[in-house]
Design an enzyme around this catalytic site. Sequence first.
Site, PDB file in Angstrom:
ATOM      1  N   CYS A  86      -2.242 -11.009  54.500  1.00 30.47           N
ATOM      2  CA  CYS A  86      -1.712 -10.648  53.181  1.00 30.47           C
ATOM      3  C   CYS A  86      -0.553  -9.649  53.323  1.00 30.47           C
ATOM      4  O   CYS A  86       0.510 -10.014  53.800  1.00 30.47           O
ATOM      5  CB  CYS A  86      -2.843 -10.131  52.296  1.00 30.47           C
ATOM      6  SG  CYS A  86      -2.400 -10.078  50.554  1.00 30.47           S
ATOM      7  N   HIS A 203      -7.528 -14.099  52.805  1.00 31.47           N
ATOM      8  CA  HIS A 203      -8.238 -12.979  53.440  1.00 31.47           C
ATOM      9  C   HIS A 203      -9.489 -13.457  54.173  1.00 31.47           C
ATOM     10  O   HIS A 203     -10.572 -13.512  53.572  1.00 31.47           O
ATOM     11  CB  HIS A 203      -8.670 -11.974  52.369  1.00 31.47           C
ATOM     12  CG  HIS A 203      -7.553 -11.134  51.841  1.00 31.47           C
ATOM     13  ND1 HIS A 203      -7.205  -9.927  52.399  1.00 31.47           N
ATOM     14  CD2 HIS A 203      -6.703 -11.333  50.807  1.00 31.47           C
ATOM     15  CE1 HIS A 203      -6.189  -9.402  51.719  1.00 31.47           C
ATOM     16  NE2 HIS A 203      -5.863 -10.237  50.750  1.00 31.47           N
ATOM     17  N   GLU A 205     -11.279 -11.881  56.238  1.00 26.86           N
ATOM     18  CA  GLU A 205     -12.268 -10.797  56.369  1.00 26.86           C
ATOM     19  C   GLU A 205     -13.144 -10.670  55.120  1.00 26.86           C
ATOM     20  O   GLU A 205     -14.153  -9.975  55.139  1.00 26.86           O
ATOM     21  CB  GLU A 205     -11.550  -9.473  56.690  1.00 26.86           C
ATOM     22  CG  GLU A 205     -10.930  -8.746  55.512  1.00 26.86           C
ATOM     23  CD  GLU A 205      -9.614  -9.351  55.033  1.00 26.86           C
ATOM     24  OE1 GLU A 205      -9.246 -10.450  55.487  1.00 26.86           O
ATOM     25  OE2 GLU A 205      -8.949  -8.714  54.177  1.00 26.86           O
TER      26      GLU A 205
END
Lengths: 238, 79
Positions: A86, A203, A205
């Site tokens: 990002c 994302h 994560e």
Amino acid sequence: MNIGVVVFPGSNCDHDCQYVFRDVLGQDVTMVWHKEPSLAGLDAVILPGGFSYGDYLRTGAIARFSPVMQAVKQFATEGKLVLGICNGFQILLEAGLLPGAMLRNKSLHFICRETFVKVENAATPFTHACKPSQVLKIPIAHADGNYYTDPVTLAGLQANAQIILRYCTVDGTVTPGSCPNGSLDNIAGLCNAEGNVLGMMPHPERCAEAMLGNEDGRLILASMVEGLKKTKRAEAVT
Amino acid sequence: MKAKIHVTLKPGILDPQGKAIEHALDSLGFKHAANVRVGKYIELDLPEADVTKAEVAVKAMCEKLLANTIIEEYRYEMG
């Protein structure tokens, strides 16, 4: 493995990255303040999401001048793994480690939702745990993810299989309607010519643990860790 | 000396903000407003008295930081 997570003023996904690499994948994690001039001892580096320097001027434009970025450039030149997520992707673009630039989302909205992305190249250090053309469900959260580059650079990215992830429908069809932000060629993630630097808007994560109901992102981060372990083992043998 | 710098998206690059403003102007009755482009205005002071030298510095600032020349163009006035 020792994974470095760079912390810029305004990073806000740094602790998510730390948590996944340390607690989910069982690796050592070093938080690297952006003023740190060296990345010695690290096996890979993550530029996390967030709003470094408040997104002033352009996303990633100021973070690029942080002292750590010289070290990140050197790290990348040595062929070590760099993942920008990002805002980290935006910083890699501004730093010239990846080609192109980000424009405001076509809709002008900040978009925070799940997206589907197709693994266009599963033979990279970031995707080898995925099947070719596998569809991953990974969330995005950004206002500036509308990737742009000139036609010549785009043709080069396509020819060299540097487009790693493309926005698609749930069944893996890449359509204009499945692109959330207007990104050129539905690009959600791309790597450099050498293949050791990846930038991606989704994302991973945020979806790397069964408890959260989605582990697709784990495939990206675990690819890095498993690849690094293999390399270490091969080095130990020789 | 003051430098007045304008940074805008290059022609041909979609400007979603410009488009949104154009639609808003249209709905306000300004039907003839076309090709609305949104940019940034930056001004700064330089101690340099020589315009040519100051321009060299401003150009370098634009190329290195103030504009992303992949998507943006810039122009400036000195005075």
